[in-house]
Design an enzyme around this catalytic site. Structure first.
Site, mmCIF file in Angstrom:
data_model
loop_
_atom_site.group_PDB
_atom_site.id
_atom_site.type_symbol
_atom_site.label_atom_id
_atom_site.label_comp_id
_atom_site.label_asym_id
_atom_site.label_seq_id
_atom_site.Cartn_x
_atom_site.Cartn_y
_atom_site.Cartn_z
ATOM 1 N N ASP A 96 0.835 -1.191 0.000
ATOM 2 C CA ASP A 96 0.000 0.000 0.000
ATOM 3 C C ASP A 96 0.879 1.254 0.000
ATOM 4 O OD1 ASP A 96 -2.633 1.347 0.424
ATOM 5 O OD2 ASP A 96 -1.716 1.906 2.331
ATOM 6 N N GLU A 117 1.600 -0.418 -5.067
ATOM 7 C CA GLU A 117 0.692 0.683 -5.368
ATOM 8 C C GLU A 117 1.614 1.894 -5.514
ATOM 9 O OE1 GLU A 117 -3.409 2.665 -3.671
ATOM 10 O OE2 GLU A 117 -1.778 2.300 -2.258
#
Length: 656
Positions: free
Chosen positions: A333, A368
């Site tokens: 993330d 990401e």
């Protein structure tokens, strides 16, 4: 009572005779180990030894199940980044299990500029000593080649919470992931990798609790080595998760974990003191010249993975998940944080360490590739070991199919694994993680049903979530529409799914998109732990399930998609044709009529009519048969023309 022990391994380690405790703190003055009995009575023991910046001690005869925490003594000097506060009981940063969630309680407040001396032990989560034994038998990682990988992004609870064929006591748990019903479904679809939203121990922000909401997605962690107990059906979350991994592996399905090494649940300066802030705030977090947090994540703080010991903490956590839990990879993330030094660098310490690690260099790594800090958008710039979420693909597919805003050339670039972005050094097409939707944003059904976000239930007056979605409601906002709009939406969904699942790169399917799942226009459902986000299973579009499964299985038959090599002019992998079955002209590349044909491996022909009207498309020379899921097995051979409906797509196989 405590012996000096050893400075390794990190955390609390039971060796069969007792427990060795270690804690990193560069700036602490002394550290107390706090042991709690079944009645919550606390005993404190100074850790007797320090090796470098590792404090350690060994407690003979201590057993798994022991509850513990730390009180760390040092300067209270926020301007210098130090927020030591021995009144706060701290979770071990390397805890492999914790006893409870973090309550919204004032006793967690460490203080902003003035120290808060309220003792937090009565409400603080306790770390647990565990034993890691598990009978893996002959479990082996599937190690699916990237070229054959199809990722299914899912939430542990949301995937099975309403599944009628799974026992009620198991729904929404790790056990349900490995249940034969779920495994059979994933195999029917053709999924090769199950990517789970965060399962490391997390908590809900106080703001959400006060609104009667909770953090559903899990991107608010406070114990990054611990399996979150909220998804366990029994008393052993770690054992249950391992059993699920084992069952999925037996079916040839990899398990990828979404992990959050960019920030923690301690939030901004006035957030709760749970662990790292009290252990060594100045080492674990990026701070500015005033000792305040650099908020490059939008969550109040940013972890400093360029610090050598914080780096080792993160690496050892990843190794733990691979070594002890047999996970097959990670999706990181806000992964630009991983490369901050503080500017983003491809040779950042964490990237270099992963590349050099014999264990971590062998698993799937997905970034990401952005955060909200300066220079945070880094799509295409990660090291060769990483694949990356490709938002260029998402936006291009939506713009082409739903708005006619993209020319054929730009669409083809995204279809060909965004070679303009990823084809550098030794990177291969799989580096492009192609997605139409993800947990963050509209579901596929909502992409074709809503022009605007509808996030009122989140308590932020519809200000949260992206307003730039390239969605299209096809004439009326919402799910209740006439048959004509339903049919137009269906064709758009088919076009988007075909683009996703037959494009070069690694496809990622959002769980529920193949079933027509809707969140009723909520494109930021991070705080909705309820039927809005849980898949329904009983009232879904089973025809769409079969359509999706057929596309995935078709993908595995096409060498141009599975070979994981860049397409070159004239190599037989791809030909780009116009509506007359001829090579696209320069004008058709740059302008185009949103009608084209893509010939893959000289046998499979994708015909596209992304216009608002019916258009005939002349097929190339040869005999062509429309194949499932676009036609039945007995479909006659088509020799000349496809009568393409508006926003229609079809795939043909050339007859030998």
């Amino acid at each position: 009572m405590l012996e000096p022990g050893q400075p390794t391994p990190l955390g609390a380690h039971y060796d069969g005779r007792g427990v060795n405790f270690t804690l990193f703190s560069q700036h602490a003055e002394h550290v107390e180990l706090c042991l709690f009995d079944a009645d919550g009575v606390e005993r404190r023991f100074p850790l007797p030894a320090r090796s470098g910046d590792i404090w350690h001690g060994y407690y003979p005869a201590l057993k798994p199940g022991q509850r513990y925490g730390y009180r760390v003594h040092g300067p209270w000097a926020p301007r210098q980044g130090h927020r030591f506060n021995p009144a706060k009981l701290l979770v071990d940063p390397c805890a492999k299990a914790v006893t409870s969630d973090v309550a919204d309680d004032a006793r967690f407040n460490g203080g902003e500029q003035e120290i808060d001396v309220q003792d937090s032990a009565a409400v603080a989560p306790k770390s647990l000593v565990i034993a890691d034994e598990f009978n893996w038998e002959d479990d082996q990682p599937p190690r699916t080649p990237w070229g054959n990988t199809v990722i299914y992004e899912a939430h542990v609870r949301g995937l099975t919470q309403q599944h009628p064929e799974i026992p009620e006591t198991l729904r929404g748990t790790y056990a349900a992931l490995g249940h034969p019903v779920m495994v059979k479904y994933l195999r029917h679809l053709g999924i090769t990798a199950l990517e789970l939203l965060p399962i490391a121990q997390f908590t809900s922000e106080p703001r959400l609790r006060r609104l009667g909401l909770s953090n559903y997605w899990g991107y608010n962690p406070f114990a990054l080595w611990a399996v979150d107990a909220r998804y366990a059906s029994g008393e052993s979350p770690l054992q249950e998760f391992k059993q699920a991994v084992k069952a999925l592996h037996a079916a040839g399905i990899e398990v990828i974990l979404d992990v959050v090494f960019n920030h923690t649940a301690e939030l901004e300066e006035i957030g709760p003191t749970i662990s790292l802030r009290g252990v060594d705030n100045a080492s674990y977090y990026w701070l500015d010249g005033n000792g305040d947090y650099q908020n490059w994540t939008g969550c109040g703080n940013t972890l400093n993975l360029s610090h050598p010991q914080v780096l080792e903490w993160a690496l050892e956590a990843l190794r733990y998940w691979v070594r002890e839990c047999h996970v097959d990879g990670f999706r990181f993330d806000l992964a630009s944080v991983l490369g901050r030094t503080p500017e983003f660098r491809q040779d950042a310490p964490l990237f270099a360490a992963i590349k050099a690690c014999p264990l971590l260099s062998q698993v799937k790594l997905i970034a990401e590739p952005w955060d909200i800090g300066p220079g945070g958008y880094q799509v295409g710039n990660f090291p060769v070991d990483f694949a990356e979420w490709n938002d260029h693909f998402r936006d291009a597919a939506r713009r082409y199919w739903l708005h006619g805003q993209l020319n054929n050339g730009d669409f083809a670039r995204r279809f060909a694994a965004s070679s303009d972005v990823f084809q550098r050094e030794a990177r291969l097409p799989h580096a492009s993680i192609n997605l139409i939707t993800a947990h963050d944003g509209f579901t596929l059904r909502d992409v074709v049903s809503f022009n605007n976000k509808h996030n009122q239930a989140n308590g932020e007056d519809n200000r949260d979530g992206s307003s730039n979605n390239f969605s299209h409601n096809h004439g009326k906002e919402g799910l209740q529409v006439n048959f004509d709009i339903v049919e137009r939406r269906r064709r758009s969904v088919h076009g988007l799914l075909t683009t996703l699942l037959l494009a070069q790169g690694t496809p990622m399917l959002l769980a529920g998109d193949e079933r027509g799942h809707s969140q009723h226009g909520n494109n930021n459902a991070y705080c909705q732990d309820n039927p809005l986000t849980w898949l329904s299973w009983q009232h879904d579009d089973l025809g769409l399930v079969d359509f999706t499964a057929a596309l995935i299985h078709l993908r595995q038959r096409i060498p141009a998609l599975t070979a994981d090599g860049w397409w070159q002019e004239g190599d037989g992998n791809v030909q780009w044709l116009n509506a007359s079955g001829k090579p696209l002209s320069n004008d058709e590349w740059e302008q185009g009529t949103h009608r084209m044909q893509i010939l893959l491996s000289s046998r499979w022909l994708i015909t596209i009519n992304a216009t608002d009207s019916v258009n005939d498309v002349a097929l190339p020379d040869g005999e062509w048969r429309a194949i499932p899921p676009f036609a039945g097995e007995d479909n006659p051979i088509l020799t000349t023309v496809w009568h393409g409906p508006a926003h229609g797509v079809c795939v043909f196989l050339k007859q030998s």
